[in-house]
Write a protein that holds these residues in place. Structure first.
Motif, PDB file in Angstrom:
ATOM      1  N   THR A 397      -4.312   1.250   2.068  1.00 22.10           N
ATOM      2  CA  THR A 397      -4.148   1.307   3.183  1.00 22.10           C
ATOM      3  C   THR A 397      -3.079   1.251   4.836  1.00 22.10           C
ATOM      4  O   THR A 397      -2.586   0.382   4.260  1.00 22.10           O
ATOM      5  CB  THR A 397      -5.941   0.552   4.006  1.00 22.10           C
ATOM      6  OG1 THR A 397      -6.714   0.835   3.307  1.00 22.10           O
ATOM      7  CG2 THR A 397      -6.619   0.392   5.191  1.00 22.10           C
ATOM      8  N   VAL A 398      -2.951   1.617   5.315  1.00 25.60           N
ATOM      9  CA  VAL A 398      -2.170   1.374   6.514  1.00 25.60           C
ATOM     10  C   VAL A 398      -2.623   0.246   7.774  1.00 25.60           C
ATOM     11  O   VAL A 398      -3.504   1.306   8.324  1.00 25.60           O
ATOM     12  CB  VAL A 398      -1.154   2.951   7.001  1.00 25.60           C
ATOM     13  CG1 VAL A 398       0.159   1.514   7.363  1.00 25.60           C
ATOM     14  CG2 VAL A 398       0.098   3.413   5.737  1.00 25.60           C
ATOM     15  N   TYR A 399      -2.189  -0.001   7.944  1.00 31.85           N
ATOM     16  CA  TYR A 399      -2.492  -1.235   9.347  1.00 31.85           C
ATOM     17  C   TYR A 399      -1.904  -1.346  10.616  1.00 31.85           C
ATOM     18  O   TYR A 399      -1.150  -1.394  10.435  1.00 31.85           O
ATOM     19  CB  TYR A 399      -3.231  -2.213   8.678  1.00 31.85           C
ATOM     20  CG  TYR A 399      -4.678  -2.256   7.980  1.00 31.85           C
ATOM     21  CD1 TYR A 399      -5.568  -2.760   8.983  1.00 31.85           C
ATOM     22  CD2 TYR A 399      -4.480  -2.383   6.644  1.00 31.85           C
ATOM     23  CE1 TYR A 399      -6.814  -2.516   7.855  1.00 31.85           C
ATOM     24  CE2 TYR A 399      -4.840  -1.694   5.353  1.00 31.85           C
ATOM     25  CZ  TYR A 399      -6.318  -2.356   6.267  1.00 31.85           C
ATOM     26  OH  TYR A 399      -7.352  -2.404   5.684  1.00 31.85           O
ATOM     27  N   HIS A 400      -2.495  -0.761  11.655  1.00 26.47           N
ATOM     28  CA  HIS A 400      -1.193  -1.118  12.915  1.00 26.47           C
ATOM     29  C   HIS A 400      -1.202  -3.049  12.851  1.00 26.47           C
ATOM     30  O   HIS A 400      -2.314  -3.572  13.288  1.00 26.47           O
ATOM     31  CB  HIS A 400      -1.571  -0.766  14.161  1.00 26.47           C
ATOM     32  CG  HIS A 400      -1.568  -1.428  15.394  1.00 26.47           C
ATOM     33  ND1 HIS A 400      -0.799  -2.481  16.401  1.00 26.47           N
ATOM     34  CD2 HIS A 400      -0.618  -0.756  15.513  1.00 26.47           C
ATOM     35  CE1 HIS A 400      -0.283  -2.287  17.596  1.00 26.47           C
ATOM     36  NE2 HIS A 400       0.244  -1.358  17.591  1.00 26.47           N
ATOM     37  N   GLY A 401      -0.386  -3.486  13.694  1.00 22.18           N
ATOM     38  CA  GLY A 401       0.349  -4.498  13.781  1.00 22.18           C
ATOM     39  C   GLY A 401       1.571  -5.721  14.479  1.00 22.18           C
ATOM     40  O   GLY A 401       1.845  -4.698  14.584  1.00 22.18           O
ATOM     41  N   VAL A 402       1.069  -6.330  14.753  1.00 23.18           N
ATOM     42  CA  VAL A 402       2.098  -7.254  15.700  1.00 23.18           C
ATOM     43  C   VAL A 402       2.774  -8.754  14.698  1.00 23.18           C
ATOM     44  O   VAL A 402       1.697  -9.146  15.442  1.00 23.18           O
ATOM     45  CB  VAL A 402       1.775  -7.286  16.971  1.00 23.18           C
ATOM     46  CG1 VAL A 402       3.049  -8.109  18.112  1.00 23.18           C
ATOM     47  CG2 VAL A 402       1.178  -6.613  17.532  1.00 23.18           C
ATOM     48  N   VAL A 411       2.011  -2.349   8.526  1.00 19.52           N
ATOM     49  CA  VAL A 411       1.323  -2.350   7.193  1.00 19.52           C
ATOM     50  C   VAL A 411       1.179  -1.888   6.779  1.00 19.52           C
ATOM     51  O   VAL A 411      -0.789  -1.565   6.138  1.00 19.52           O
ATOM     52  CB  VAL A 411       1.085  -4.280   7.603  1.00 19.52           C
ATOM     53  CG1 VAL A 411       0.673  -5.108   6.287  1.00 19.52           C
ATOM     54  CG2 VAL A 411       1.327  -4.870   8.322  1.00 19.52           C
ATOM     55  N   LYS A 412       1.205  -1.883   5.170  1.00 23.84           N
ATOM     56  CA  LYS A 412       0.960  -0.730   4.153  1.00 23.84           C
ATOM     57  C   LYS A 412      -0.236  -1.903   3.074  1.00 23.84           C
ATOM     58  O   LYS A 412       0.996  -2.306   2.129  1.00 23.84           O
ATOM     59  CB  LYS A 412       1.655  -0.202   3.433  1.00 23.84           C
ATOM     60  CG  LYS A 412       0.845   0.866   2.011  1.00 23.84           C
ATOM     61  CD  LYS A 412       1.587   2.251   2.035  1.00 23.84           C
ATOM     62  CE  LYS A 412       3.015   1.921   1.376  1.00 23.84           C
ATOM     63  NZ  LYS A 412       3.244   3.514   0.782  1.00 23.84           N
ATOM     64  N   ARG A 413      -1.433  -1.660   2.849  1.00 20.85           N
ATOM     65  CA  ARG A 413      -1.649  -2.746   1.889  1.00 20.85           C
ATOM     66  C   ARG A 413      -1.937  -2.288   0.465  1.00 20.85           C
ATOM     67  O   ARG A 413      -3.059  -1.139   0.977  1.00 20.85           O
ATOM     68  CB  ARG A 413      -3.277  -3.043   2.705  1.00 20.85           C
ATOM     69  CG  ARG A 413      -4.224  -4.264   1.561  1.00 20.85           C
ATOM     70  CD  ARG A 413      -4.610  -4.838   2.529  1.00 20.85           C
ATOM     71  NE  ARG A 413      -5.614  -5.826   2.472  1.00 20.85           N
ATOM     72  CZ  ARG A 413      -6.945  -6.370   2.493  1.00 20.85           C
ATOM     73  NH1 ARG A 413      -7.580  -5.881   3.712  1.00 20.85           N
ATOM     74  NH2 ARG A 413      -7.017  -7.402   2.068  1.00 20.85           N
ATOM     75  N   LEU A 414      -1.335  -2.664  -0.935  1.00 22.21           N
ATOM     76  CA  LEU A 414      -2.233  -1.127  -1.596  1.00 22.21           C
ATOM     77  C   LEU A 414      -3.034  -1.883  -2.399  1.00 22.21           C
ATOM     78  O   LEU A 414      -2.922  -2.936  -2.242  1.00 22.21           O
ATOM     79  CB  LEU A 414      -0.666  -1.870  -2.360  1.00 22.21           C
ATOM     80  CG  LEU A 414       0.655  -0.413  -2.731  1.00 22.21           C
ATOM     81  CD1 LEU A 414       1.398  -1.409  -1.310  1.00 22.21           C
ATOM     82  CD2 LEU A 414       1.586  -1.342  -3.767  1.00 22.21           C
ATOM     83  N   TYR A 415      -3.662  -0.909  -2.978  1.00 26.87           N
ATOM     84  CA  TYR A 415      -4.548  -0.792  -3.293  1.00 26.87           C
ATOM     85  C   TYR A 415      -5.245  -2.687  -4.301  1.00 26.87           C
ATOM     86  O   TYR A 415      -6.123  -3.008  -4.251  1.00 26.87           O
ATOM     87  CB  TYR A 415      -6.064   0.223  -3.816  1.00 26.87           C
ATOM     88  CG  TYR A 415      -6.381   1.152  -2.504  1.00 26.87           C
ATOM     89  CD1 TYR A 415      -6.800   0.865  -1.678  1.00 26.87           C
ATOM     90  CD2 TYR A 415      -6.020   2.527  -3.028  1.00 26.87           C
ATOM     91  CE1 TYR A 415      -6.993   1.039  -0.474  1.00 26.87           C
ATOM     92  CE2 TYR A 415      -6.120   3.285  -2.089  1.00 26.87           C
ATOM     93  CZ  TYR A 415      -7.218   2.799  -0.801  1.00 26.87           C
ATOM     94  OH  TYR A 415      -7.288   3.511   0.546  1.00 26.87           O
ATOM     95  N   GLU A 416      -4.283  -2.420  -5.215  1.00 24.56           N
ATOM     96  CA  GLU A 416      -4.671  -2.901  -6.637  1.00 24.56           C
ATOM     97  C   GLU A 416      -3.421  -3.601  -7.123  1.00 24.56           C
ATOM     98  O   GLU A 416      -2.525  -2.872  -6.676  1.00 24.56           O
ATOM     99  CB  GLU A 416      -5.075  -1.984  -7.745  1.00 24.56           C
ATOM    100  CG  GLU A 416      -6.061  -1.167  -7.534  1.00 24.56           C
ATOM    101  CD  GLU A 416      -6.510  -0.638  -8.248  1.00 24.56           C
ATOM    102  OE1 GLU A 416      -5.816  -0.472  -9.923  1.00 24.56           O
ATOM    103  OE2 GLU A 416      -7.506   0.615  -8.716  1.00 24.56           O
ATOM    104  N   ASN A 417      -3.527  -4.465  -6.795  1.00 23.24           N
ATOM    105  CA  ASN A 417      -2.066  -5.171  -7.378  1.00 23.24           C
ATOM    106  C   ASN A 417      -1.891  -5.231  -9.066  1.00 23.24           C
ATOM    107  O   ASN A 417      -2.228  -6.485 -10.097  1.00 23.24           O
ATOM    108  CB  ASN A 417      -2.494  -6.951  -7.718  1.00 23.24           C
ATOM    109  CG  ASN A 417      -1.159  -7.356  -7.222  1.00 23.24           C
ATOM    110  OD1 ASN A 417      -0.007  -7.040  -8.101  1.00 23.24           O
ATOM    111  ND2 ASN A 417      -0.867  -9.108  -6.638  1.00 23.24           N
TER     112      ASN A 417
END
Length: 713
Positions: A397-402, A411-417
């Motif tokens: 999931t990609v999030y907008h951030g500052v 910010v791309k948050r990969l689903y599984e580590n």
């Protein structure tokens, strides 16, 4: 021999003996653990004897596909696919069919979340017994159809009262004169979804179109056929192996008694069926550990001898050095030897490695990009607030951030580590860290690969993707005029040509991965599938990955990845820019489901005008007509099945620049069409093999076809 030398030699011999004992234990161990674990089926609730490609309960994940995990914590097993949870009603290994029913429709026809039934492309497909029921929610009270036309039902979702309808027919023409008004009314409903049911349940709804009957039919479930490398699995099993999945290579694996193989165990199916060969194979299998053991023992003895000899030399040099020092003479440095490393050097090396790891964990840089702390990125995205989501897909999931320094980021948050995600994470960092081009998205940093979550930080590109503007949520903006589209093509080709000269193949070129800034300048993104491509080889042999509709058919057939694979994908992008159509659309005629196939046919049949987006003014603007025709010719060359017939990306870039330069200054020249001689030559070339969604049954597509929209960083 000195006592301390004897002591050192004794320690060395003991150490070698321990290695020998451990090695022997491994040599004479039983069958490979993965082979044993994947040999056994498991019970999941009321379903007995479940095997490949499923896993769960006490069956390890490497025995099945990642997406096919069963939750066996209750008597009614469940499976979660594409964010929806289903009750598993049955598994038929003979027909390779999974029977499921949507859990959210177990008791109520008005679920809290209204979601379409979607599947993992090429891994799960509907059976021929399935039919879709369309359900409409939140329909306005004005202009409502009579109950005799469409059955309706009341709904309360999240404390909101609404009216819903459902229909079991796909063609509204059966309603006669009321069809157009009904279509217009249903289009004004807030939501509509399609839910599959079996043929028998479908007929029940047709005969008794009530909400109660619909709910009962939905709970009867429907069937899904799986294609988890079925042909590979058959080959593996016939060779005595057990089917599984390698999380590292993200591909099918055949687990054999001794070790995993790619497709089958060493013994061929013919040998497995022969009694004589069985006996011979068993005898050789029994002898193999003995031969290996004796060979290992011999190697150990030789190792002990050389170890003692090396220790003797070391001690003798130390004695000579001591004697020289005692006489006040300078110590001579012995010549270096590859086999010798002093304890001081080993200590220094260990300290260096430890400090490097600490350096990475504490922030600093990794592959030349900054390493952010998880807390820093959590703060930048307001604890990954769902309202800040820019898009999501198969990888994350990609999030907008500052950031604290004021930079706006994605910010791309990969689903599984897990190992697979870690490889994609490392791959994207390694590639983007070494590349600099104005049309490539900038990677600002990442979290440590040892972090409990894998996060990638990119520059924020605010204007969505090319796909959004062509056939997505911004397709009605009218901002993609022909000059803008040609500019997008040129800038994308420039980025890809730069990648190829940098020995990188993107491997997932598509309009969802081409981002646009506010001035419609291109930023190519998403390098999770990219590969470094040495310039001294002709191809890289690798399992096909990418998105259906864009993948080079020769790569798919021969498992040979080249930079011409990107050229094919870019050819599809060019056709999208010309037509504004999606690369794959199952609502089109079966011969036109793949846009590349449709384009080739239109161009060969001199029907390019039927392909071009009417908004571009192809029939009215002479200059646009000339340029679109030239770009279509170029796309045709890119889409050839034989990669040798495709131009290199550098040639494609030069051709696009030439088209732009020659035509914008050409004035009112004559309208050009595709030249007969060119089309004649191309007509005799074999057309590209088109891969329809049904034919893309290879397992390697399972996770790669998902896209991150609107931002696929």
């Amino acid at each position: 021999m000195q006592p301390h030398v004897f002591q050192a030699m004794s320690w060395f011999i003991t150490f070698i003996a321990m290695i020998f004992i451990c090695g022997s234990a491994l040599v004479f161990a039983n069958d490979d653990e993965r082979y044993v674990n994947c040999s056994n089926s498991f019970d999941c609730g009321d379903i007995k004897g479940v095997g490949y490609p499923f896993w769960g309960s006490n069956r390890p994940d490497y025995c099945g596909y990642p997406e096919l995990k069963l939750d066996c914590s209750d008597q009614d097993p469940e499976i979660t696919i594409e964010k929806l949870t289903y009750k598993v009603l049955g598994i038929d290994n003979q027909t390779r069919t999974l029977s499921v029913a949507r859990k959210d429709y177990a008791e109520n026809i008005c679920p809290t979340l209204i979601l379409n039934t979607t599947w993992i492309p090429n891994l799960l497909n509907y059976t021929s017994d399935d039919h879709n029921i369309t359900i409409y929610y939140g329909c306005p009270p004005q202009g409502a159809p009579t109950s005799t036309v469409l059955p309706q039902f009341p709904c309360e979702i999240n404390a909101t009262q609404m009216t819903g309808y459902f229909t079991a027919f796909a063609n509204f023409s059966v309603l006669g004169s009321s069809a157009s008004s009904l279509i217009s009314y249903l289009a004004s409903c807030k939501d509509s979804i399609e839910v599959p049911v079996r043929e028998s349940a479908f007929q029940q709804i047709l005969s008794t179109p009530t909400a109660a009957q619909l709910l009962g039919s939905l709970n009867q479930g429907f069937g899904l056929e799986w294609n988890a490398s079925n042909s590979f699995c058959d080959t593996c099993q016939s060779s005595g192996g057990k089917c599984g999945y390698n999380q590292t290579t993200t591909a099918f694996t055949c687990y054999c008694k001794d070790q995993p193989q790619q497709f089958s165990c060493q013994q061929s199916p013919t040998e497995a069926q022969s009694p004589t060969n069985d006996q011979s194979s068993n005898n050789s299998t029994k002898k193999r550990p003995l031969v290996i053991g004796l060979s290992t023992a011999g190697a150990v003895v030789i190792g002990i001898f050389f170890g003692c000899w090396i220790l003797f030399l070391v001690q003798r040099r130390k004695r000579k050095s001591a004697q020289v020092k005692s006489k006040g003479l300078p110590v001579a440095t012995p010549p270096s030897s590859k086999g010798l490393t002093t304890s001081t050097n080993l200590s220094q090396t260990t300290t260096s490695l430890t400090s490097s790891k600490s350096y990475l964990e504490n922030g600093s840089t990794y592959f030349g990009v900054r390493v952010f702390s998880y807390n820093e990125l959590e703060e930048a995205t307001n604890c990954f607030d769902p309202s800040k989501e820019l898009g999501d897909g198969g990888f994350g999931t990609v999030y907008h951030g500052v950031l604290k320094d004021g930079r706006v980021v994605a910010v791309k948050r990969l689903y599984e580590n897990n190992m697979r995600r870690a490889e994609q994470f490392m791959n994207e960092i390694e590639i983007l860290a070494r590349l600099r081009h104005k049309n490539l998205v900038i990677l600002y940093g990442c979290t440590s690969r040892h972090s409990h979550e894998l996060l990638l930080v990119y520059e924020y590109i605010p204007n969505g993707t090319v796909a959004d503007h062509l056939h997505g949520r911004q397709s009605n903006s009218g901002l993609l005029t022909w000059p803008v589209r040609l500019s997008i093509a040129i800038e994308t080709a420039s980025a890809l040509a730069y990648l190829h000269t940098s020995d990188v193949i993107h491997r997932d070129v598509k309009t969802n991965n081409i981002l646009l800034d506010n001035d419609f300048h291109v930023k190519v993104a998403d390098f999770g599938l990219s590969r470094l491509f040495p310039n001294d080889v002709t191809h890289v042999s690798t399992a096909p990955q990418g998105t259906p509709g864009y993948v080079d058919p020769e790569y798919y057939q021969c498992y040979q990845l080249t930079n011409k694979s990107d050229v094919y994908s870019f050819g599809v992008v060019l056709i999208e820019l010309i037509s504004s159509l999606q690369a794959v659309d199952t609502n089109r005629h079966r011969h036109d489901i793949n846009l590349s196939n449709m384009a080739v046919n239109k161009i060969q049949n001199h029907a390019l005008n039927e392909l071009v987006d009417p908004s571009l003014g192809f029939d009215k603007d002479i200059v646009v007509r000339r340029m679109v025709t030239s770009v279509a010719e170029l796309a045709f060359r890119c889409l050839q099945q034989d990669r040798e017939m495709r131009p290199a990306m550098e040639e494609v870039l030069e051709a696009l620049k030439r088209i732009e330069k020659e035509n914008y200054g050409a004035g009112n020249a004559e309208v050009l069409d595709i030249r007969d001689d060119d089309v004649g030559l191309l007509k005799h070339a074999p057309p590209p093999v088109q891969l329809s969604p049904d034919s893309l049954s290879d397992p390697f597509w399972a996770d790669s076809s998902s896209t991150i929209t609107p931002h696929s960083y």
